[in-house]
Design a protein around this motif. Structure first.
Motif, PDB file in Angstrom:
ATOM      1  N   LEU A  28      11.696 -14.086  -8.832  1.00 48.99           N
ATOM      2  CA  LEU A  28      11.342 -13.023  -9.766  1.00 48.99           C
ATOM      3  C   LEU A  28      10.580 -13.575 -10.971  1.00 48.99           C
ATOM      4  O   LEU A  28       9.900 -12.830 -11.669  1.00 48.99           O
ATOM      5  CB  LEU A  28      12.604 -12.310 -10.240  1.00 48.99           C
ATOM      6  CG  LEU A  28      13.537 -11.747  -9.156  1.00 48.99           C
ATOM      7  CD1 LEU A  28      14.704 -11.003  -9.813  1.00 48.99           C
ATOM      8  CD2 LEU A  28      12.787 -10.842  -8.196  1.00 48.99           C
ATOM      9  N   ALA A  29      10.694 -14.846 -11.204  1.00 47.31           N
ATOM     10  CA  ALA A  29      10.028 -15.535 -12.317  1.00 47.31           C
ATOM     11  C   ALA A  29       9.944 -17.013 -11.935  1.00 47.31           C
ATOM     12  O   ALA A  29      10.687 -17.489 -11.065  1.00 47.31           O
ATOM     13  CB  ALA A  29      10.827 -15.339 -13.614  1.00 47.31           C
ATOM     14  N   PRO A  30       8.996 -17.742 -12.581  1.00 46.40           N
ATOM     15  CA  PRO A  30       8.154 -17.343 -13.696  1.00 46.40           C
ATOM     16  C   PRO A  30       6.832 -16.727 -13.238  1.00 46.40           C
ATOM     17  O   PRO A  30       6.336 -17.033 -12.153  1.00 46.40           O
ATOM     18  CB  PRO A  30       7.880 -18.671 -14.401  1.00 46.40           C
ATOM     19  CG  PRO A  30       7.842 -19.671 -13.271  1.00 46.40           C
ATOM     20  CD  PRO A  30       8.879 -19.195 -12.285  1.00 46.40           C
ATOM     21  N   SER A  31       6.274 -15.884 -14.093  1.00 48.94           N
ATOM     22  CA  SER A  31       4.913 -15.397 -13.879  1.00 48.94           C
ATOM     23  C   SER A  31       3.924 -16.465 -14.347  1.00 48.94           C
ATOM     24  O   SER A  31       4.298 -17.444 -15.013  1.00 48.94           O
ATOM     25  CB  SER A  31       4.687 -14.113 -14.673  1.00 48.94           C
ATOM     26  OG  SER A  31       4.746 -14.388 -16.071  1.00 48.94           O
ATOM     27  N   HIS A  32       2.655 -16.271 -13.991  1.00 52.78           N
ATOM     28  CA  HIS A  32       1.625 -17.203 -14.449  1.00 52.78           C
ATOM     29  C   HIS A  32       1.582 -17.242 -15.975  1.00 52.78           C
ATOM     30  O   HIS A  32       1.439 -18.319 -16.580  1.00 52.78           O
ATOM     31  CB  HIS A  32       0.264 -16.784 -13.901  1.00 52.78           C
ATOM     32  CG  HIS A  32      -0.834 -17.744 -14.218  1.00 52.78           C
ATOM     33  ND1 HIS A  32      -0.931 -18.979 -13.626  1.00 52.78           N
ATOM     34  CD2 HIS A  32      -1.885 -17.647 -15.084  1.00 52.78           C
ATOM     35  CE1 HIS A  32      -1.993 -19.605 -14.113  1.00 52.78           C
ATOM     36  NE2 HIS A  32      -2.586 -18.825 -14.986  1.00 52.78           N
TER      37      HIS A  32
END
Length: 330
Positions: free
Chosen positions: A143-147
């Motif tokens: 679910l994470a991390p995003s860019h």
């Protein structure tokens, strides 16, 4: 003091999970029972030899290892396991490497080790939002991390900002493993909606979430996930005052809170300064074993989730402590 103890495998279940009592660090092992293939999420160096022996003795094949971020209490044991056991796939991010000079040596040597694994056929991948895979009955998803979160971690020089958050599903059962994720990451996840989780492994060893000064993010995580069990992996002699009294009390309202080890707070040293005081640390150092819940074992069947120690076992354990922060119903 006694080292980590991993309860034996169960029979007639879809999958099992062990949240290993490994001191002030994390180590989560999830195994699909039909294939004996496993998912490893983080591992501290402490007692990692016990984890390796358990994997070998139970003929478990580690399919995938995830390093949530580059703090030694999360990655160090993964490197040791990678040296001892074959791994099909390792997920990690390398662009949050802003350690002090001393810790840089350990991170770089681990990255070199991973490159050596790649030459032997291990697949190396980024640990980024959206990565997912099935291991028999076990489905994991990042679910994470995003860019953006990895970028912000680099800008701030704070690896926790880029910590992975892993959702593990077996049928209708869900487990959420929080790494050391900070409040901003959780705000993003809350905005898109978090699924119910039977078990939440709380971020950062039960600490107050960084950037959540009023506790609203904490309370919203608990409300959205509505967990039956909150697991806190913490060491009895940690230097940070973990876990937070506010986190334990908030989670205890509707969930069973299970700390792997007892801390000075359970002896009345409730403030952070009290928990790290010499008196508080000496109190737990005199115990024959620091374990409270110890290693938490989860067996997932078609009809539900079975957690050990159970309510009665945990109630008897916390009765040993004069002022436990958690609340366990009879």
């Amino acid at each position: 003091m006694a080292g980590a103890v991993l309860p034996p495998r169960a029979g007639n279940v879809l999958a099992e999970a062990w949240f290993v009592d490994i001191g002030q660090g994390d180590c989560t092992l999830v195994v699909d029972n039909a294939s004996s293939r496993g998912l490893l999420i983080d591992c501290h160096t402490k007692d990692v030899s016990t984890v390796i022996r358990f994997i070998q003795d139970n003929q478990i094949s580690i399919d995938t290892a995830i390093v949530t971020h580059w703090d030694r209490d999360h990655y160090g044991g993964v490197a040791r396991i990678a040296e001892a056991l074959p791994l099909r796939r390792v997920l990690y991010n390398h662009d949050t490497l802003f350690p002090t000079a001393g810790s840089a040596i350990g991170v770089r040597s681990t990255l070199k080790l991973f490159l050596g694994l790649e030459r032997l056929g291990t697949r190396l991948s980024e640990a980024k939002e959206g990565a997912a895979e099935d291991i028999g009955s076990v489905t994991w998803k990042l679910l994470a991390p995003s860019h953006s979160e990895v970028t912000r971690a680099v800008v701030a020089g704070n690896r926790n900002t880029a910590s992975a958050v892993v959702q593990v599903s077996v049928g209708a059962a869900n487990i959420l493993v929080g790494g050391d994720a900070v409040a901003d990451t959780w705000r993003r996840l809350l905005s898109s909606g978090l699924a119910h989780a039977d078990i939440v492994r709380w971020s950062h060893h039960g600490a107050d979430l960084a950037g959540d000064s009023d506790g609203q993010v904490r309370d919203h995580i608990l409300a959205q996930t509505a967990p039956d069990t909150v697991i806190i992996s913490t060491g009895s002699s940690n230097r940070y005052g973990h876990p937070s009294k506010a986190v334990v009390e908030a989670a205890s309202v509707k969930a069973r809170v299970m700390c792997t080890q007892v801390t000075p707070a359970c002896f009345g040293h409730l403030s952070q300064s009290g928990q790290v005081s010499s008196e508080g640390r000496q109190t737990v150092a005199r115990l024959p074993s620091p374990a409270c819940a110890g290693t938490v074992h989860v067996a997932i069947t078609e009809s539900g989730v079975l957690v050990k120690p159970d309510h009665e076992q945990l109630r008897r354990r916390i009765q040993q402590w004069p002022e436990p922060m958690c609340k366990v119903e009879p």
